[in-house]
Design an enzyme around this catalytic site. Structure first.
Site, PDB file in Angstrom:
ATOM      1  N   HIS A 104       6.610  -3.455   5.516  1.00 46.30           N
ATOM      2  CA  HIS A 104       6.696  -1.997   5.455  1.00 46.30           C
ATOM      3  C   HIS A 104       7.117  -1.480   6.828  1.00 46.30           C
ATOM      4  O   HIS A 104       6.563  -1.920   7.848  1.00 46.30           O
ATOM      5  CB  HIS A 104       5.346  -1.408   5.047  1.00 46.30           C
ATOM      6  CG  HIS A 104       5.394   0.075   4.878  1.00 46.30           C
ATOM      7  ND1 HIS A 104       5.951   0.671   3.767  1.00 46.30           N
ATOM      8  CD2 HIS A 104       4.982   1.073   5.692  1.00 46.30           C
ATOM      9  CE1 HIS A 104       5.871   1.986   3.906  1.00 46.30           C
ATOM     10  NE2 HIS A 104       5.298   2.260   5.065  1.00 46.30           N
ATOM     11  N   GLY A 137      18.921  -6.341   1.138  1.00 48.43           N
ATOM     12  CA  GLY A 137      18.394  -7.697   1.325  1.00 48.43           C
ATOM     13  C   GLY A 137      18.527  -8.242   2.736  1.00 48.43           C
ATOM     14  O   GLY A 137      18.617  -9.454   2.919  1.00 48.43           O
ATOM     15  N   SER A 138      18.466  -7.376   3.764  1.00 47.29           N
ATOM     16  CA  SER A 138      18.579  -7.918   5.129  1.00 47.29           C
ATOM     17  C   SER A 138      17.312  -8.706   5.503  1.00 47.29           C
ATOM     18  O   SER A 138      17.407  -9.684   6.259  1.00 47.29           O
ATOM     19  CB  SER A 138      18.869  -6.815   6.144  1.00 47.29           C
ATOM     20  OG  SER A 138      17.742  -6.001   6.357  1.00 47.29           O
ATOM     21  N   ASN A 139      16.162  -8.326   4.996  1.00 46.96           N
ATOM     22  CA  ASN A 139      14.955  -9.125   5.254  1.00 46.96           C
ATOM     23  C   ASN A 139      15.018 -10.466   4.518  1.00 46.96           C
ATOM     24  O   ASN A 139      14.582 -11.487   5.050  1.00 46.96           O
ATOM     25  CB  ASN A 139      13.688  -8.350   4.879  1.00 46.96           C
ATOM     26  CG  ASN A 139      13.263  -7.409   6.000  1.00 46.96           C
ATOM     27  OD1 ASN A 139      12.821  -7.858   7.055  1.00 46.96           O
ATOM     28  ND2 ASN A 139      13.450  -6.115   5.785  1.00 46.96           N
ATOM     29  N   GLU A 199      11.603  -6.109  12.121  1.00 44.30           N
ATOM     30  CA  GLU A 199      11.206  -6.622  10.802  1.00 44.30           C
ATOM     31  C   GLU A 199      11.757  -8.026  10.594  1.00 44.30           C
ATOM     32  O   GLU A 199      11.072  -8.912  10.071  1.00 44.30           O
ATOM     33  CB  GLU A 199      11.744  -5.713   9.685  1.00 44.30           C
ATOM     34  CG  GLU A 199      11.093  -4.354   9.596  1.00 44.30           C
ATOM     35  CD  GLU A 199      11.623  -3.558   8.400  1.00 44.30           C
ATOM     36  OE1 GLU A 199      11.760  -4.108   7.298  1.00 44.30           O
ATOM     37  OE2 GLU A 199      11.912  -2.361   8.588  1.00 44.30           O
ATOM     38  N   MET A 240      11.356  -1.843  -4.355  1.00 40.48           N
ATOM     39  CA  MET A 240      10.879  -0.466  -4.426  1.00 40.48           C
ATOM     40  C   MET A 240      10.243  -0.150  -5.778  1.00 40.48           C
ATOM     41  O   MET A 240      10.640   0.802  -6.465  1.00 40.48           O
ATOM     42  CB  MET A 240      12.037   0.496  -4.127  1.00 40.48           C
ATOM     43  CG  MET A 240      12.572   0.335  -2.721  1.00 40.48           C
ATOM     44  SD  MET A 240      11.238   0.370  -1.488  1.00 40.48           S
ATOM     45  CE  MET A 240      12.099   0.890  -0.035  1.00 40.48           C
ATOM     46  N   LEU A 255       3.562  -2.382  -8.200  1.00 44.16           N
ATOM     47  CA  LEU A 255       3.184  -3.524  -9.029  1.00 44.16           C
ATOM     48  C   LEU A 255       1.870  -3.203  -9.746  1.00 44.16           C
ATOM     49  O   LEU A 255       0.951  -2.637  -9.150  1.00 44.16           O
ATOM     50  CB  LEU A 255       3.008  -4.764  -8.160  1.00 44.16           C
ATOM     51  CG  LEU A 255       4.300  -5.274  -7.511  1.00 44.16           C
ATOM     52  CD1 LEU A 255       3.991  -6.334  -6.473  1.00 44.16           C
ATOM     53  CD2 LEU A 255       5.253  -5.819  -8.570  1.00 44.16           C
ATOM     54  N   ASN A 283       4.120  -8.100   1.657  1.00 43.83           N
ATOM     55  CA  ASN A 283       5.089  -6.996   1.687  1.00 43.83           C
ATOM     56  C   ASN A 283       5.399  -6.664   3.134  1.00 43.83           C
ATOM     57  O   ASN A 283       4.541  -6.798   4.015  1.00 43.83           O
ATOM     58  CB  ASN A 283       4.495  -5.753   1.014  1.00 43.83           C
ATOM     59  CG  ASN A 283       5.474  -4.581   0.992  1.00 43.83           C
ATOM     60  OD1 ASN A 283       6.663  -4.763   0.729  1.00 43.83           O
ATOM     61  ND2 ASN A 283       4.987  -3.389   1.282  1.00 43.83           N
ATOM     62  N   ASP A 326       0.564  -0.060  -0.148  1.00 39.86           N
ATOM     63  CA  ASP A 326       0.734  -0.314   1.295  1.00 39.86           C
ATOM     64  C   ASP A 326      -0.602  -0.418   2.027  1.00 39.86           C
ATOM     65  O   ASP A 326      -0.743   0.022   3.175  1.00 39.86           O
ATOM     66  CB  ASP A 326       1.589   0.804   1.942  1.00 39.86           C
ATOM     67  CG  ASP A 326       3.010   0.811   1.394  1.00 39.86           C
ATOM     68  OD1 ASP A 326       3.493  -0.247   0.974  1.00 39.86           O
ATOM     69  OD2 ASP A 326       3.631   1.885   1.385  1.00 39.86           O
TER      70      ASP A 326
HETATM   71  C1  GAR Z   1      13.040  -2.482   4.898  1.00 38.64           C
HETATM   72  O1  GAR Z   1      13.093  -1.575   5.979  1.00 38.64           O
HETATM   73  C2  GAR Z   1      11.624  -2.613   4.384  1.00 38.64           C
HETATM   74  O2  GAR Z   1      10.653  -2.569   5.399  1.00 38.64           O
HETATM   75  C3  GAR Z   1      11.523  -1.390   3.497  1.00 38.64           C
HETATM   76  O3  GAR Z   1      12.764  -1.351   2.832  1.00 38.64           O
HETATM   77  C4  GAR Z   1      13.766  -1.889   3.677  1.00 38.64           C
HETATM   78  C5  GAR Z   1      14.516  -2.964   2.914  1.00 38.64           C
HETATM   79  O4  GAR Z   1      15.632  -3.387   3.641  1.00 38.64           O
HETATM   80  N1  GAR Z   1      10.444  -1.489   2.582  1.00 38.64           N
HETATM   81  C6  GAR Z   1       9.690  -0.454   2.222  1.00 38.64           C
HETATM   82  O5  GAR Z   1       9.868   0.684   2.628  1.00 38.64           O
HETATM   83  C7  GAR Z   1       8.548  -0.790   1.276  1.00 38.64           C
HETATM   84  N2  GAR Z   1       7.649   0.308   1.150  1.00 38.64           N
HETATM   85  P1  GAR Z   1      16.370  -4.737   3.281  1.00 38.64           P
HETATM   86  O6  GAR Z   1      16.728  -4.656   1.774  1.00 38.64           O
HETATM   87  O7  GAR Z   1      17.587  -4.741   4.128  1.00 38.64           O
HETATM   88  O8  GAR Z   1      15.434  -5.881   3.568  1.00 38.64           O
END
Ligand code: GAR
Length: 206
Positions: A110, A13-15, A175, A91, A94, A108, A146
């Site tokens: 990516h 969940g860093s995003n 990101e 992940m 949908l 989303n 995607d």
């Molecule tokens: C992020 O790098 C995001 O771009 C990727 O998962 C990571 C989640 O990190 N998403 C995908 O690859 C989707 N296809 P986070 O949980 O720290 O946000």
């Protein structure tokens, strides 16, 4: 567009944290109405609770089909007045049930410059392919994996001595800047979709 976000996660969940921080800093005018994870162990659930946000786990294992799970997700998001769904490391594919419930209102992030390297471990794919520019993409979600209209992208150079892990870290930093910015842009409402293209109606507003 309604400024209540529903953030879907599967992991650390860093995003999500970057979105929460941008709202707290006043650079993103929105509120997170709910965070939902499909995995009980997702670290992002704890981040949400710490920020005073409702954090739910809806495990896909408790549902008989993808459609049934997606209907439960849609109901939970609707009950909380969510106007824009933000996938942040969610992940799961949908189904149309979900996509059609939030038309042009699912984002989303990516970790590649789409359409290069869709799917899993995009940073590793880019590194192994030997591209010199990697990056991140925020896009609207449609039925294809995607592949929805691109809202914003940011490039990250690949260095000769990079490892996939170091590259992924530098992409992740970008990101965290890109996602709040893209959410703000989409909430501003000054855009249209032409074919596959996300077009700002008045770029001065963006
Ligand atoms: C992020 O790098 C995001 O771009 C990727 O998962 C990571 C989640 O990190 N998403 C995908 O690859 C989707 N296809 P986070 O949980 O720290 O946000």
């Amino acid at each position: 567009m309604i400024r209540t976000l529903g953030v879907l996660i599967s992991g650390r969940g860093s995003n999500l944290q970057a979105i929460v921080d941008a709202i707290a800093a006043g650079t993103l005018d929105a509120r997170v109405g709910v965070v939902i994870s499909n995995r009980p162990e997702a670290g992002g659930l704890e981040r949400a609770r710490r920020a005073g946000i409702e954090a739910l786990c809806l495990s896909h294992r408790d549902y008989a089909s993808r459609e049934e799970y997606d209907r439960a997700l849609v109901a939970a998001l609707r009950q909380r007045g969510v106007g824009l769904v933000c996938l942040a490391g969610f992940m799961r594919l949908l189904s149309p049930v979900f996509i059609e419930a939030f038309p042009n209102a699912i984002l989303n992030i990516h970790p590649s410059l789409l359409p290069a390297f869709p799917g899993l471990e995009a940073q590793h794919q880019a590194w192994a392919h030997g591209v010199k520019l990697a990056g991140a993409t925020v896009h609207l979600v449609n039925r294809d994996l995607d592949a929805g209209p691109i809202v914003l992208q940011r490039a990250v150079p690949v260095l000769d001595d990079d490892t996939p892990e170091r590259l992924a870290e530098r992409i992740l930093e970008q990101e965290h800047r890109l996602y709040p910015e893209a959410i703000g842009l989409v909430l501003s409402g000054g855009w249209t979709i032409e074919g596959r293209r996300f077009i700002l109606r008045n770029p001065a507003i963006g």
